[in-house]
Structure formats: structure tokens, C-alpha cells
Write an enzyme that holds these catalytic residues in place. Sequence first.
Site, PDB file in Angstrom:
ATOM      1  N   THR A 159       0.865  -1.184   0.000  1.00  0.00           N
ATOM      2  CA  THR A 159       0.000   0.000   0.000  1.00  0.00           C
ATOM      3  C   THR A 159       0.897   1.229   0.000  1.00  0.00           C
ATOM      4  OG1 THR A 159      -1.691  -1.152   1.279  1.00  0.00           O
ATOM      5  CG2 THR A 159      -1.818   1.248   1.228  1.00  0.00           C
ATOM      6  N   LYS A 200      -7.889   1.450  -3.017  1.00  0.00           N
ATOM      7  CA  LYS A 200      -7.499   1.057  -1.652  1.00  0.00           C
ATOM      8  C   LYS A 200      -7.654   2.220  -0.663  1.00  0.00           C
ATOM      9  CE  LYS A 200      -5.120  -0.905   1.739  1.00  0.00           C
ATOM     10  NZ  LYS A 200      -5.461  -2.069   2.495  1.00  0.00           N
ATOM     11  N   LYS A 258      -1.716   5.290   8.550  1.00  0.00           N
ATOM     12  CA  LYS A 258      -0.896   5.332   7.324  1.00  0.00           C
ATOM     13  C   LYS A 258      -1.801   5.495   6.093  1.00  0.00           C
ATOM     14  CE  LYS A 258       1.567   2.402   4.128  1.00  0.00           C
ATOM     15  NZ  LYS A 258       2.002   1.086   3.704  1.00  0.00           N
TER      16      LYS A 258
HETATM   17  P1  NAD Z   1       5.892  -5.689   7.504  1.00  0.00           P
HETATM   18  O1  NAD Z   1       6.635  -4.534   8.059  1.00  0.00           O
HETATM   19  O2  NAD Z   1       5.496  -6.812   8.414  1.00  0.00           O
HETATM   20  O3  NAD Z   1       6.709  -6.333   6.276  1.00  0.00           O
HETATM   21  C1  NAD Z   1       7.477  -5.615   5.379  1.00  0.00           C
HETATM   22  C2  NAD Z   1       8.718  -6.438   5.084  1.00  0.00           C
HETATM   23  O4  NAD Z   1       9.476  -5.765   4.090  1.00  0.00           O
HETATM   24  C3  NAD Z   1       9.632  -6.625   6.293  1.00  0.00           C
HETATM   25  O5  NAD Z   1       9.882  -7.999   6.494  1.00  0.00           O
HETATM   26  C4  NAD Z   1      10.890  -5.854   5.920  1.00  0.00           C
HETATM   27  O6  NAD Z   1      12.073  -6.442   6.430  1.00  0.00           O
HETATM   28  C5  NAD Z   1      10.839  -5.952   4.400  1.00  0.00           C
HETATM   29  N1  NAD Z   1      11.640  -4.935   3.733  1.00  0.00           N
HETATM   30  C6  NAD Z   1      11.688  -3.600   3.970  1.00  0.00           C
HETATM   31  N2  NAD Z   1      12.555  -3.000   3.132  1.00  0.00           N
HETATM   32  C7  NAD Z   1      13.067  -3.979   2.342  1.00  0.00           C
HETATM   33  C8  NAD Z   1      14.009  -3.991   1.282  1.00  0.00           C
HETATM   34  N3  NAD Z   1      14.606  -2.879   0.875  1.00  0.00           N
HETATM   35  N4  NAD Z   1      14.300  -5.180   0.703  1.00  0.00           N
HETATM   36  C9  NAD Z   1      13.698  -6.319   1.114  1.00  0.00           C
HETATM   37  N5  NAD Z   1      12.790  -6.371   2.124  1.00  0.00           N
HETATM   38  C10 NAD Z   1      12.482  -5.213   2.728  1.00  0.00           C
HETATM   39  O7  NAD Z   1       4.587  -5.059   6.819  1.00  0.00           O
HETATM   40  P2  NAD Z   1       3.230  -5.815   6.414  1.00  0.00           P
HETATM   41  O8  NAD Z   1       2.275  -5.756   7.562  1.00  0.00           O
HETATM   42  O9  NAD Z   1       3.566  -7.122   5.803  1.00  0.00           O
HETATM   43  O10 NAD Z   1       2.677  -4.805   5.304  1.00  0.00           O
HETATM   44  C11 NAD Z   1       3.238  -4.757   4.000  1.00  0.00           C
HETATM   45  C12 NAD Z   1       2.367  -3.868   3.144  1.00  0.00           C
HETATM   46  O11 NAD Z   1       1.034  -4.376   3.126  1.00  0.00           O
HETATM   47  C13 NAD Z   1       2.259  -2.422   3.658  1.00  0.00           C
HETATM   48  O12 NAD Z   1       2.292  -1.549   2.565  1.00  0.00           O
HETATM   49  C14 NAD Z   1       0.914  -2.399   4.360  1.00  0.00           C
HETATM   50  O13 NAD Z   1       0.335  -1.111   4.375  1.00  0.00           O
HETATM   51  C15 NAD Z   1       0.113  -3.366   3.504  1.00  0.00           C
HETATM   52  N6  NAD Z   1      -1.016  -4.007   4.169  1.00  0.00           N
HETATM   53  C16 NAD Z   1      -0.866  -4.556   5.411  1.00  0.00           C
HETATM   54  C17 NAD Z   1      -1.954  -5.177   6.028  1.00  0.00           C
HETATM   55  C18 NAD Z   1      -1.812  -5.798   7.390  1.00  0.00           C
HETATM   56  O14 NAD Z   1      -2.851  -6.165   7.974  1.00  0.00           O
HETATM   57  N7  NAD Z   1      -0.600  -5.982   7.910  1.00  0.00           N
HETATM   58  C19 NAD Z   1      -3.196  -5.237   5.372  1.00  0.00           C
HETATM   59  C20 NAD Z   1      -3.308  -4.691   4.086  1.00  0.00           C
HETATM   60  C21 NAD Z   1      -2.206  -4.082   3.489  1.00  0.00           C
END
Ligand code: NAD
Length: 296
Positions: free
Chosen positions: A96, A171, A246
Site C-alpha cells: 500500500t 485502496k 498510514k
Molecule cells: P511488515 O513490516 O510486516 O513487512 C514488510 C517487510 O518488508 C519486512 O519484512 C521488511 O524487512 C521488508 N523490507 C523492507 N525494506 C526492504 C528492502 N529494501 N528489501 C527487502 N525487504 C524489505 O509489513 P506488512 O504488515 O507485511 O505490510 C506490508 C504492506 O502491506 C504495507 O504496505 C501495508 O500497508 C500493507 N497491508 C498490510 C496489512 C496488514 O494487515 N498488515 C493489510 C493490508 C495491506
Amino acid sequence: MTQIAFIGLGNMGSGMCANLAKAGYDVRAFDLNPDAVKKAEASGAKGAPSVADAVREADVVVSMLPAGKHVLSVYFGDDGVAAHAGPGKLFLDCSTISVEDAREAAGKAQAAGFPMVDAPVSGGTAAADAGTLTFMVGGPKEAFDKAKPFLDVMGKNVFHAGAAGNGQVAKIANNMLLGISMIGTCEAFNLAAKLGLDAQTFFDISSTASGQCWSMTSYCPAPGPVPTAPSNRDYQPGFAIAMMLKDLKLALASAQGADAETPLGQLAEEIYAKLDDDGHGGLDFSGVMKRLQGAL
Ligand code: NAD
């Protein structure tokens, strides 16, 4: 066999990656966090030591990263995806991020000869694990058609929302509505309680009257009427206030750029921001109820 590079194995990405591996794809998984890569290996993917190694032989690159700056640097930074992927391979970003960042990424991908779609999701970690996410996809129809079989593995509903960035538009507009409707639902249940009407009785009436909405019938912020809702476990875990904040910030930034009036979106952002500032960012967003009750 089709090879998929998966980058970003956090709360959401880990389940999505596992579902692609379970479906029989050859998945090369990379994350900055080595523990996340180990977890992906345990779920059937092959760990990659770098972005370059993950994407070199891949037919499609899928990413699930925190924010726009991560997406732009992972794809287009030095040593990024675009520098190492094979010509014309498909880029599929599920993070997102802002509409503007998504359109910038799509423009850069197109200039470099890669089809790209933005495909943010609705549904939390449980839906990511179960493969029942909803995907809202922006990008050219041909790219959408190529992406769809992979999205079908990770999700239950896949919508083509139009041109690049339109997935993010869907979204953030949806989540702005959700953030507002949840606060309204909390206010209604709190008002009813203060005036002597119990939550179940109000639910039975309002859920079949004109106040009915998803925040009430699927995610009731008052404990009792919807047993699966986070309100029944003291608002933990769930869709965190920090995550809602966010999404609201993304919506408001884009609204400003598009000259769209969003007074209630603004107010909702202030309410969640105050809760976040006060240290409650990890609480489910229906925890606004506790603030109205004076319990926070
Ligand atoms: P998270 O922080 O758990 O996971 C993100 C991952 O990306 C981490 O493991 C981090 O180490 C990795 N990362 C960051 N920079 C990196 C790089 N340069 N190279 C490789 N890996 C890298 O976040 P999440 O909860 O999994 O959310 C991810 C996305 O999904 C976000 O944009 C969030 O807004 C969206 N989202 C989350 C949810 C939810 O319920 N968690 C629901 C819908 C959408």
C-alpha cells in the site's frame, strides 16, 4: 516451471509467498531480515541472498513492502529489481503506497520495458495466510491479465481498477471510508449505551435499519454482537490504528493533490493520530470505542 521472485516477507508477504510456493511455483524469496527468509524457506520457497539473486531468473517479481520509498528503491535503486530482471518481465507490487509513488514506479518500469501493476490488498494477515485477499489492480489490461493467475493464488477477489495507480486509489478511498465509518459506529454504540440501550439490542435494530454498515455487522466495535471482532479480545490483535493512520495519510495527501474535499477524512486522521501519539498505535482501529468510553 514458472519462477517467481518474492520481495518483502513480513506479516503479509510471508503468507502470500507461502501460498505461491504451495501452488507449485518455484519461488525465490528475499527480505532484509534473514529470519523472514528462513521462515519463507520453511514454507516451501528458496531463500535468495539479495534482490539480484531473487530476480535474475524470475518470470515475475512480486513485492510486499512497507511504503513507497521502499518500493521505488527496491525496484529502481542501484542493484534493484530493474537492474537485474530479465527483459520484459512482469512487476507486481502489492504494497500500500501513495497513488503518486505507484504512478512514478509504473512510469519508470514502462520506460525500462517492464510491464508493472499496483495491486494493493484488502484483508489482513489471516486473509494473506488463507489466500483469500482482495486485490485492487491498476495498470494496463495486458499486464493485469498476466498478473491475474498469480493474484488468484493469493486472493479470492481480483479487480482491475483501471490505469496505473488506480489500485491504490481504490485502496485508499475504501480505507478512508472504513476509518470514518468505524468512528461513526463507535460513537453510535457509545451514545446508545450512555442513554441506556445495550449493545446487542442496538445491534439487532441498527444492523437491519439504515445505520447498517460493515463496521457494525462484520467488525462491531462493541463487545458481544460479532464474536469474531477484536472488541471481544480487548481490541488486540487486529487492523492496527497505526496502519489505518498510514492509509488515511496517503488518502489525504492524494486528496490535497487532486483538490478533493475530505473533511471527515481529515477528522478521522486526527482522531487516529491522537491515539497513535498517545501510544495506542498497536491497538485495533475499533479501539476508538475505548477512547470514547474514557478507558484510554
Ligand atoms: P511488515 O513490516 O510486516 O513487512 C514488510 C517487510 O518488508 C519486512 O519484512 C521488511 O524487512 C521488508 N523490507 C523492507 N525494506 C526492504 C528492502 N529494501 N528489501 C527487502 N525487504 C524489505 O509489513 P506488512 O504488515 O507485511 O505490510 C506490508 C504492506 O502491506 C504495507 O504496505 C501495508 O500497508 C500493507 N497491508 C498490510 C496489512 C496488514 O494487515 N498488515 C493489510 C493490508 C495491506
